[in-house]
Design an enzyme around this catalytic site. Structure first.
Site, PDB file in Angstrom:
ATOM      1  N   ASN A 112      43.825  36.518  33.673  1.00 18.14           N
ATOM      2  CA  ASN A 112      42.807  36.687  34.718  1.00 18.14           C
ATOM      3  C   ASN A 112      41.436  36.421  34.115  1.00 18.14           C
ATOM      4  O   ASN A 112      41.217  36.649  32.917  1.00 18.14           O
ATOM      5  CB  ASN A 112      42.833  38.130  35.243  1.00 18.14           C
ATOM      6  CG  ASN A 112      41.826  38.370  36.355  1.00 18.14           C
ATOM      7  OD1 ASN A 112      41.637  37.519  37.236  1.00 18.14           O
ATOM      8  ND2 ASN A 112      41.164  39.507  36.329  1.00 18.14           N
ATOM      9  N   HIS A 114      37.522  37.661  34.656  1.00 18.01           N
ATOM     10  CA  HIS A 114      36.761  38.713  35.329  1.00 18.01           C
ATOM     11  C   HIS A 114      35.292  38.546  34.969  1.00 18.01           C
ATOM     12  O   HIS A 114      34.954  38.366  33.795  1.00 18.01           O
ATOM     13  CB  HIS A 114      37.265  40.096  34.901  1.00 18.01           C
ATOM     14  CG  HIS A 114      36.583  41.200  35.643  1.00 18.01           C
ATOM     15  ND1 HIS A 114      36.869  41.494  36.960  1.00 18.01           N
ATOM     16  CD2 HIS A 114      35.595  42.045  35.277  1.00 18.01           C
ATOM     17  CE1 HIS A 114      36.085  42.487  37.354  1.00 18.01           C
ATOM     18  NE2 HIS A 114      35.307  42.834  36.353  1.00 18.01           N
ATOM     19  N   SER A 141      35.070  37.674  31.012  1.00 12.51           N
ATOM     20  CA  SER A 141      36.187  37.971  30.108  1.00 12.51           C
ATOM     21  C   SER A 141      37.464  37.320  30.617  1.00 12.51           C
ATOM     22  O   SER A 141      37.698  37.282  31.827  1.00 12.51           O
ATOM     23  CB  SER A 141      36.446  39.487  30.046  1.00 12.51           C
ATOM     24  OG  SER A 141      35.290  40.215  29.726  1.00 12.51           O
ATOM     25  N   ASP A 150      42.195  45.088  35.981  1.00 12.84           N
ATOM     26  CA  ASP A 150      41.168  44.589  35.046  1.00 12.84           C
ATOM     27  C   ASP A 150      41.253  45.276  33.686  1.00 12.84           C
ATOM     28  O   ASP A 150      40.268  45.307  32.929  1.00 12.84           O
ATOM     29  CB  ASP A 150      39.744  44.764  35.619  1.00 12.84           C
ATOM     30  CG  ASP A 150      39.537  43.974  36.901  1.00 12.84           C
ATOM     31  OD1 ASP A 150      40.209  42.930  37.070  1.00 12.84           O
ATOM     32  OD2 ASP A 150      38.718  44.403  37.733  1.00 12.84           O
TER      33      ASP A 150
HETATM   34  C1  GAR Z   1      34.660  34.073  39.601  1.00 15.15           C
HETATM   35  O1  GAR Z   1      33.360  34.488  39.282  1.00 15.15           O
HETATM   36  C2  GAR Z   1      35.681  35.008  38.975  1.00 15.15           C
HETATM   37  O2  GAR Z   1      35.278  35.499  37.721  1.00 15.15           O
HETATM   38  C3  GAR Z   1      35.729  36.113  39.990  1.00 15.15           C
HETATM   39  O3  GAR Z   1      35.687  35.464  41.229  1.00 15.15           O
HETATM   40  C4  GAR Z   1      34.934  34.248  41.092  1.00 15.15           C
HETATM   41  C5  GAR Z   1      35.768  33.128  41.649  1.00 15.15           C
HETATM   42  O4  GAR Z   1      35.009  31.960  41.735  1.00 15.15           O
HETATM   43  N1  GAR Z   1      36.913  36.893  39.848  1.00 15.15           N
HETATM   44  C6  GAR Z   1      36.951  38.197  40.112  1.00 15.15           C
HETATM   45  O5  GAR Z   1      35.997  38.830  40.518  1.00 15.15           O
HETATM   46  C7  GAR Z   1      38.288  38.848  39.874  1.00 15.15           C
HETATM   47  N2  GAR Z   1      38.191  40.265  39.924  1.00 15.15           N
HETATM   48  P1  GAR Z   1      35.725  30.567  41.969  1.00 15.15           P
HETATM   49  O6  GAR Z   1      36.638  30.751  43.184  1.00 15.15           O
HETATM   50  O7  GAR Z   1      34.607  29.619  42.266  1.00 15.15           O
HETATM   51  O8  GAR Z   1      36.499  30.200  40.730  1.00 15.15           O
END
Ligand code: GAR
Length: 218
Positions: A112, A114, A141, A150
């Site tokens: 994942n 995060h 991370s 997480d």
């Molecule tokens: C990213 O910033 C990722 O780190 C976050 O969602 C966004 C997705 O962007 N993930 C989380 O918050 C998971 N808990 P994307 O769809 O443009 O890749």
């Protein structure tokens, strides 16, 4: 490109898919030794699915709202994913909590990303919370996914400064730019066989990681 074998990757998304795009681009250019076997979204019609289609990758929708409960959704998701026989499954903005049944099924081959320097700021609204806490550094991370939300062992992190005048959007954009370098890096290590999960411990080049690796700024 390194001589690493290509691994089969399944990517789970819920939205925009910019991290997915970074991976698709590096897979297409040959920088990343992966075949993106399928992209699956739990939300219909999201931008990430279109990105997958543009790259010629199967883009599948599995709407969690059509299932009676979380285990029923996850059973269908596992059945769908396993048709593609993934060596690695990555969560790239996949915004569903996963049960231990799911995380155990893919243990050691589920990553994942995060948007915080874990263990700081698990959960949602990480950029707002980092600003409210007065942090001077923030980041992203990559971790192995285990049953704890997480909470799985962290592999590698990218740090960015929090700058005067930042708001959640400017900070999110600075972190996201690093995310697009960070995920391909971790996937490459996995594909090269440099990264493993042993119990609750990350092994990197067969050595236990005592603290997360740090991606060098470019
Ligand atoms: C990213 O910033 C990722 O780190 C976050 O969602 C966004 C997705 O962007 N993930 C989380 O918050 C998971 N808990 P994307 O769809 O443009 O890749």
């Amino acid at each position: 490109m390194s001589a690493a074998r290509k691994i089969r990757l399944v990517v789970l998304i819920s939205g925009r898919g910019s991290n997915l795009q970074a991976i698709l681009d590096q897979a297409a250019s040959g920088e990343l030794p992966v075949e993106v076997a399928a992209v699956i979204s739990n939300r219909p019609g999201v931008q990430g699915l279109e990105r997958a289609r543009q790259a010629g990758v199967p883009a599948l929708e599995l709407d969690h709202q059509e299932f009676a409960d979380r285990p029923a959704f996850e059973a269908a998701l596992i059945e769908l994913m396993d048709r593609y026989q993934p060596n690695l499954v990555i969560l790239a903005g996949f915004m569903r909590v996963l049960t231990p049944g799911f995380t155990e099924h893919y243990r050691g081959r589920l990553l994942n990303i995060h948007p915080s320097l874990l263990p700081k700021f698990c959960g949602l609204h990480t950029h707002e919370r980092a600003l409210a806490a007065g942090e001077t550094e923030h980041g992203a991370s990559i971790h192995f996914v285990t049953a704890e939300l997480d909470g799985g062992p962290v592999i590698v992190q990218a740090k960015v400064p929090v700058l005067p005048g930042d708001d959640p959007d400017t900070l999110a954009a600075r972190v996201l730019e690093q995310e697009h370098r960070l995920y391909p890096l971790a996937i490459r290590w996995f594909a090269e066989g440099r990264l493993r999960l042993a119990g609750e411990q990350v092994l990197f080049d067969d050595q236990p990681l005592v603290k997360p690796l740090r991606m060098t700024p470019c």
